[in-house]
Design an enzyme around this catalytic site. Structure first.
Site, PDB file in Angstrom:
ATOM      1  N   CYS A  35      45.968  21.149 -23.248  1.00  0.00           N
ATOM      2  CA  CYS A  35      45.894  20.797 -21.815  1.00  0.00           C
ATOM      3  C   CYS A  35      45.657  19.299 -21.652  1.00  0.00           C
ATOM      4  O   CYS A  35      44.704  18.742 -22.198  1.00  0.00           O
ATOM      5  CB  CYS A  35      44.774  21.584 -21.152  1.00  0.00           C
ATOM      6  SG  CYS A  35      44.447  21.083 -19.454  1.00  0.00           S
ATOM      7  N   CYS A  70      40.112  26.715 -18.978  1.00  0.00           N
ATOM      8  CA  CYS A  70      41.519  26.648 -19.349  1.00  0.00           C
ATOM      9  C   CYS A  70      41.558  26.843 -20.870  1.00  0.00           C
ATOM     10  O   CYS A  70      40.829  26.189 -21.604  1.00  0.00           O
ATOM     11  CB  CYS A  70      42.081  25.288 -18.983  1.00  0.00           C
ATOM     12  SG  CYS A  70      43.650  24.934 -19.792  1.00  0.00           S
ATOM     13  N   LYS A 125       2.429   4.579   0.898  1.00  0.00           N
ATOM     14  CA  LYS A 125       2.385   5.183   2.238  1.00  0.00           C
ATOM     15  C   LYS A 125       2.165   6.685   2.110  1.00  0.00           C
ATOM     16  O   LYS A 125       3.073   7.428   1.750  1.00  0.00           O
ATOM     17  CB  LYS A 125       3.711   4.893   2.965  1.00  0.00           C
ATOM     18  CG  LYS A 125       3.751   5.310   4.410  1.00  0.00           C
ATOM     19  CD  LYS A 125       5.021   4.769   5.061  1.00  0.00           C
ATOM     20  CE  LYS A 125       5.058   5.028   6.552  1.00  0.00           C
ATOM     21  NZ  LYS A 125       5.057   6.439   6.909  1.00  0.00           N
ATOM     22  N   GLU A 159      -4.815   7.689   7.260  1.00  0.00           N
ATOM     23  CA  GLU A 159      -3.897   8.817   7.130  1.00  0.00           C
ATOM     24  C   GLU A 159      -4.653  10.024   6.590  1.00  0.00           C
ATOM     25  O   GLU A 159      -5.312   9.927   5.554  1.00  0.00           O
ATOM     26  CB  GLU A 159      -2.776   8.406   6.151  1.00  0.00           C
ATOM     27  CG  GLU A 159      -1.489   9.138   6.333  1.00  0.00           C
ATOM     28  CD  GLU A 159      -0.656   8.629   7.500  1.00  0.00           C
ATOM     29  OE1 GLU A 159      -1.130   7.748   8.260  1.00  0.00           O
ATOM     30  OE2 GLU A 159       0.466   9.128   7.662  1.00  0.00           O
ATOM     31  N   TYR A 185      -6.656   2.363   6.495  1.00  0.00           N
ATOM     32  CA  TYR A 185      -5.911   1.134   6.254  1.00  0.00           C
ATOM     33  C   TYR A 185      -5.882   0.170   7.415  1.00  0.00           C
ATOM     34  O   TYR A 185      -5.422  -0.949   7.298  1.00  0.00           O
ATOM     35  CB  TYR A 185      -4.465   1.448   5.834  1.00  0.00           C
ATOM     36  CG  TYR A 185      -3.787   2.516   6.678  1.00  0.00           C
ATOM     37  CD1 TYR A 185      -3.535   3.762   6.138  1.00  0.00           C
ATOM     38  CD2 TYR A 185      -3.413   2.255   7.987  1.00  0.00           C
ATOM     39  CE1 TYR A 185      -2.932   4.748   6.903  1.00  0.00           C
ATOM     40  CE2 TYR A 185      -2.808   3.227   8.752  1.00  0.00           C
ATOM     41  CZ  TYR A 185      -2.568   4.486   8.203  1.00  0.00           C
ATOM     42  OH  TYR A 185      -1.969   5.457   8.950  1.00  0.00           O
ATOM     43  N   ARG A 193      -2.538  10.243  16.770  1.00  0.00           N
ATOM     44  CA  ARG A 193      -1.772   9.123  17.289  1.00  0.00           C
ATOM     45  C   ARG A 193      -1.220   9.456  18.678  1.00  0.00           C
ATOM     46  O   ARG A 193      -1.142   8.599  19.553  1.00  0.00           O
ATOM     47  CB  ARG A 193      -0.627   8.809  16.336  1.00  0.00           C
ATOM     48  CG  ARG A 193       0.167   7.614  16.743  1.00  0.00           C
ATOM     49  CD  ARG A 193       1.272   7.330  15.751  1.00  0.00           C
ATOM     50  NE  ARG A 193       1.973   6.125  16.135  1.00  0.00           N
ATOM     51  CZ  ARG A 193       2.881   6.076  17.075  1.00  0.00           C
ATOM     52  NH1 ARG A 193       3.208   7.152  17.744  1.00  0.00           N
ATOM     53  NH2 ARG A 193       3.464   4.926  17.384  1.00  0.00           N
ATOM     54  N   GLU A 225       0.852  -1.198   0.000  1.00  0.00           N
ATOM     55  CA  GLU A 225       0.000   0.000   0.000  1.00  0.00           C
ATOM     56  C   GLU A 225       0.886   1.246   0.000  1.00  0.00           C
ATOM     57  O   GLU A 225       1.706   1.398   0.895  1.00  0.00           O
ATOM     58  CB  GLU A 225      -0.872   0.046   1.279  1.00  0.00           C
ATOM     59  CG  GLU A 225      -1.715  -1.178   1.500  1.00  0.00           C
ATOM     60  CD  GLU A 225      -2.306  -1.255   2.921  1.00  0.00           C
ATOM     61  OE1 GLU A 225      -3.017  -2.218   3.193  1.00  0.00           O
ATOM     62  OE2 GLU A 225      -2.045  -0.372   3.750  1.00  0.00           O
ATOM     63  N   CYS A 259      45.274  27.024 -14.694  1.00  0.00           N
ATOM     64  CA  CYS A 259      44.684  25.691 -14.818  1.00  0.00           C
ATOM     65  C   CYS A 259      45.404  24.736 -13.867  1.00  0.00           C
ATOM     66  O   CYS A 259      46.623  24.601 -13.936  1.00  0.00           O
ATOM     67  CB  CYS A 259      44.802  25.185 -16.255  1.00  0.00           C
ATOM     68  SG  CYS A 259      44.311  23.450 -16.409  1.00  0.00           S
ATOM     69  N   CYS A 279      47.324  21.872 -16.189  1.00  0.00           N
ATOM     70  CA  CYS A 279      48.473  22.130 -17.060  1.00  0.00           C
ATOM     71  C   CYS A 279      49.222  23.412 -16.685  1.00  0.00           C
ATOM     72  O   CYS A 279      50.275  23.709 -17.239  1.00  0.00           O
ATOM     73  CB  CYS A 279      48.017  22.204 -18.517  1.00  0.00           C
ATOM     74  SG  CYS A 279      47.031  23.671 -18.877  1.00  0.00           S
ATOM     75  N   LYS A 293      10.893   2.791   2.803  1.00  0.00           N
ATOM     76  CA  LYS A 293      11.012   4.243   2.659  1.00  0.00           C
ATOM     77  C   LYS A 293      11.841   4.580   1.431  1.00  0.00           C
ATOM     78  O   LYS A 293      12.917   4.000   1.236  1.00  0.00           O
ATOM     79  CB  LYS A 293      11.699   4.838   3.892  1.00  0.00           C
ATOM     80  CG  LYS A 293      10.845   4.824   5.147  1.00  0.00           C
ATOM     81  CD  LYS A 293       9.777   5.899   5.078  1.00  0.00           C
ATOM     82  CE  LYS A 293       9.099   6.160   6.395  1.00  0.00           C
ATOM     83  NZ  LYS A 293       9.940   6.784   7.394  1.00  0.00           N
ATOM     84  N   ASP A 326       1.927  10.427   2.962  1.00  0.00           N
ATOM     85  CA  ASP A 326       2.697  11.202   3.930  1.00  0.00           C
ATOM     86  C   ASP A 326       1.773  12.219   4.578  1.00  0.00           C
ATOM     87  O   ASP A 326       1.574  13.323   4.090  1.00  0.00           O
ATOM     88  CB  ASP A 326       3.861  11.902   3.219  1.00  0.00           C
ATOM     89  CG  ASP A 326       4.939  12.296   4.195  1.00  0.00           C
ATOM     90  OD1 ASP A 326       4.826  11.900   5.383  1.00  0.00           O
ATOM     91  OD2 ASP A 326       5.869  12.990   3.797  1.00  0.00           O
TER      92      ASP A 326
END
Ligand code: IVH
Length: 579
Positions: free
Chosen positions: A429, A424, A116, A171, A223, A137, A114, A406, A409, A312, A118
């Protein structure tokens, strides 16, 4: 790290985490992502376990999270609310399923997955079919009574289809669109913005005034079935969801039942890729054993059920330390500052380097050696340093001075007015040459298997190649004179070089490494040339002829191709104008 260094690091981590917690939980505001907060907490846990004597009772690691604010009446849950153990990889999903089958070797079981949501967990109570209570909760044992706001959720029935007693959890969440709308309103009313849809959903439920919650477009998916007076008890989680649906309680219809764990893993991967496009945020996939009888036998550990885990999605951000700052020279001579990092696991792989893009970006972010930084990895993009956590500086961090020459070089560098990139300008180079070769043989160009960065460096250094075309006249003697090359490796490499000669025109163009000509534009160019000069039959063109034609192409011709800016056309014409 010695004890006194650890002590001061622990102190600054504690202060910073507390500051972020206060912002997050009290002000509903986020200066840094939650992933950043989690990453700092992880470092704190690691240091505290290395130096147990430095753990203090006020450490954020010692507090069990409880979201009881005192604003609402506290009510004991009928069924205590447990949480789920987290897993972060396919391997851990498979390990979980192996633990389950080891526990119940003779049981026939299926899995239910399922997405999840958020949001925040809410438990509702119905009596004789009527909604009488809704609880957060809380600490798992007691929740806050938020009946007055949860009642305003339009999709939540105040009366069930059957006059039963029921405890059910789900949720509460907000769509991304509603979240953005709420923040616009907050802004208009000069109120603090919510950090993400979850915070906004939590803030909307935990309101004293139900009219505010009612205006927020909250949603709920159920759920979990608690105590109930159902006549027919569901025997699987799938039946639980179907029962909810029949009672009029909304569920997320995108769940799926599987008999093989490999398919579960595949499903998790698919959602990981899809999640950005969803209307609401999901932070993972909840995996459960579908059969209630097996769930009962498996039972719970101290905190979590054995019959379920939360997979996750990998966090995209993490914090780590900058060990050094170096400057790399690219194929086109661009000087890119790169942070060398204390390796950290993020978005599914360990990152030890992150780009700082260019001199201006480095200056703007003010990244110093020794800093704690937020790094980010999104999709296939190379990891980047997002920002510095300046509150964690100790004063010993070293500022970086961008080189005036550079670094490969020693040649002159140039940064044209108004441009961000320093280059450069020495066409001979070494570093540019090397990068040019690496690009030429790379996967999306000639794709020469076995010709990696090290071998290329060896070939350039030994002077065996000075132009990419030289690759095709290398002999086995050339390879055998390089370190670690024996007969077998040499013959494999020679045969992949041979194989690579069969190349498409678009790959060939891409391999040339013309500035601004990426894969997509290479394809458009290839199409243009085959259409115009190869009678539209790309399969039968003669490469040499086409390249000859390409070398005479005019700016006006290319400027008319869809998706081409003048910059692209100019770059192609310029490249072919070089002898
Ligand atoms: S089942 C015994 N199923 O995830 C635990 N939880 O870490 C029962 N969540 O507090 C939880 N979607 O807020 C379950 N389909 C789902 C879920 C889900 C989101 C949340 C829930 C819970 C947390 C567990």
């Amino acid at each position: 790290m010695n004890r006194s260094e650890a002590r001061s690091r622990i102190e600054s981590l504690k202060t910073e985490i507390k500051r972020l917690n206060y912002q997050y939980f009290t002000l509903d505001r986020n200066e840094f992502s939650e992933e950043v907060r989690d990453s700092l907490k992880k470092e704190l846990v690691r240091l505290e376990s290395e130096f147990p004597g430095l753990v203090t009772p006020d450490s954020p690691t010692q507090r069990v999270g409880s979201a009881l604010s005192g604003r609402f009446k506290k009510v004991a849950h009928i069924t205590p609310k447990k949480s789920l153990a987290d897993v972060f990889s396919s391997e851990e999903i498979v390990e979980w399923s192996e633990r389950v089958t080891k526990f119940l070797p003779n049981e026939k079981m299926t899995f239910i997955a399922e997405p999840k949501m958020d949001g925040l967990n809410i438990t509702v109570h119905y009596e004789k079919g009527k909604l009488i209570r809704a609880l957060t909760r809380g600490n798992g044992v007691e929740g806050e009574d938020v009946t007055h706001t949860v009642r305003t959720i339009e999709s939540l029935p105040l009366e069930l289809e059957m006059p039963i007693g029921l405890e059910a959890s789900g949720e509460v969440f907000l769509s991304k669109e509603s979240f953005e709308h709420i923040n616009l309103e907050q802004e208009k009313n000069e109120k603090p913005l919510f950090a993400n849809p979850r915070n906004a959903a939590a803030g909307s439920v935990r309101q004293l005034d139900p009219a505010v919650s009612a205006s927020r477009n909250l949603n709920i998916f159920f759920y979990e079935l608690g105590r109930n007076t159902l006549k027919d008890l569901p025997s699987t989680q799938e039946q639980v969801l179907k029962t909810f649906h029949a009672l009029g309680l909304p569920i997320n219809p995108t769940y799926k039942v599987f008999s093989s764990i490999d398919d579960v893993v595949k499903f998790c991967g698919e959602w990981g890729a899809k999640r950005e496009k969803l209307a609401f945020e999901i932070d993972g996939i909840v995996l459960k054993i579908n059969e209630k009888s097996a769930q009962e036998k498996l039972g719970f550990t101290a905190k979590t059920p054995r019959w379920a885990v939360a997979y996750k999605f990998a966090p995209k951000q993490a914090t780590t330390h900058v060990l050094d700052i170096i400057v790399q020279v690219g194929r086109t001579g661009a000087l890119t500052p790169v942070a060398v990092l204390d390796p950290v696991f993020v978005a599914g792989s360990t990152v030890s380097r992150a780009t700082l893009h260019n001199e201006d970006d480095l200056e703007r972010k003010d990244v110093r050696v020794g800093d704690t930084v937020v790094i980010q990895k999104a999709g296939d993009v190379i990891p980047e340093v997002v920002e510095v956590m300046k509150n964690l500086r100790t004063g010993v961090e070293k500022k970086f001075h961008f080189p005036k020459k550079c670094p490969a070089c020693g040649g002159a560098v140039e940064k044209p007015e108004g441009e961000a990139i320093t280059r450069c300008v020495n066409s001979g180079c070494f570093a540019q040459e090397r990068e040019h070769f690496i690009h030429f043989v790379s996967k999306h160009a000639f794709d020469i298997e076995g010709l990696g960065e090290k071998v290329v460096s060896g070939l350039v250094e030994e002077g065996f190649v000075s132009d990419p075309a030289d690759i095709f006249s290398l002999t086995s003697d050339d390879f055998l004179s390089l370190p670690l090359f024996k007969e077998k490796r040499t013959s494999n490499l020679l045969s992949s070089i041979e194989k690579s000669k069969d190349v498409t025109l678009s790959r060939f163009i891409f391999a040339l490494g013309i500035r601004h000509i990426g894969e997509e534009i290479s394809q458009s160019l290839a199409r243009y040339f085959t259409d115009h000069y190869g009678n539209g039959r790309s399969a039968s063109f003669e490469m040499g002829k086409l390249i000859e034609l390409m070398s005479h192409v005019k700016f006006e011709d290319l400027d008319n191709i869809d998706g081409f800016g003048g910059k692209v056309a100019q770059s192609v014409v310029e490249w072919f104008s070089h002898k």
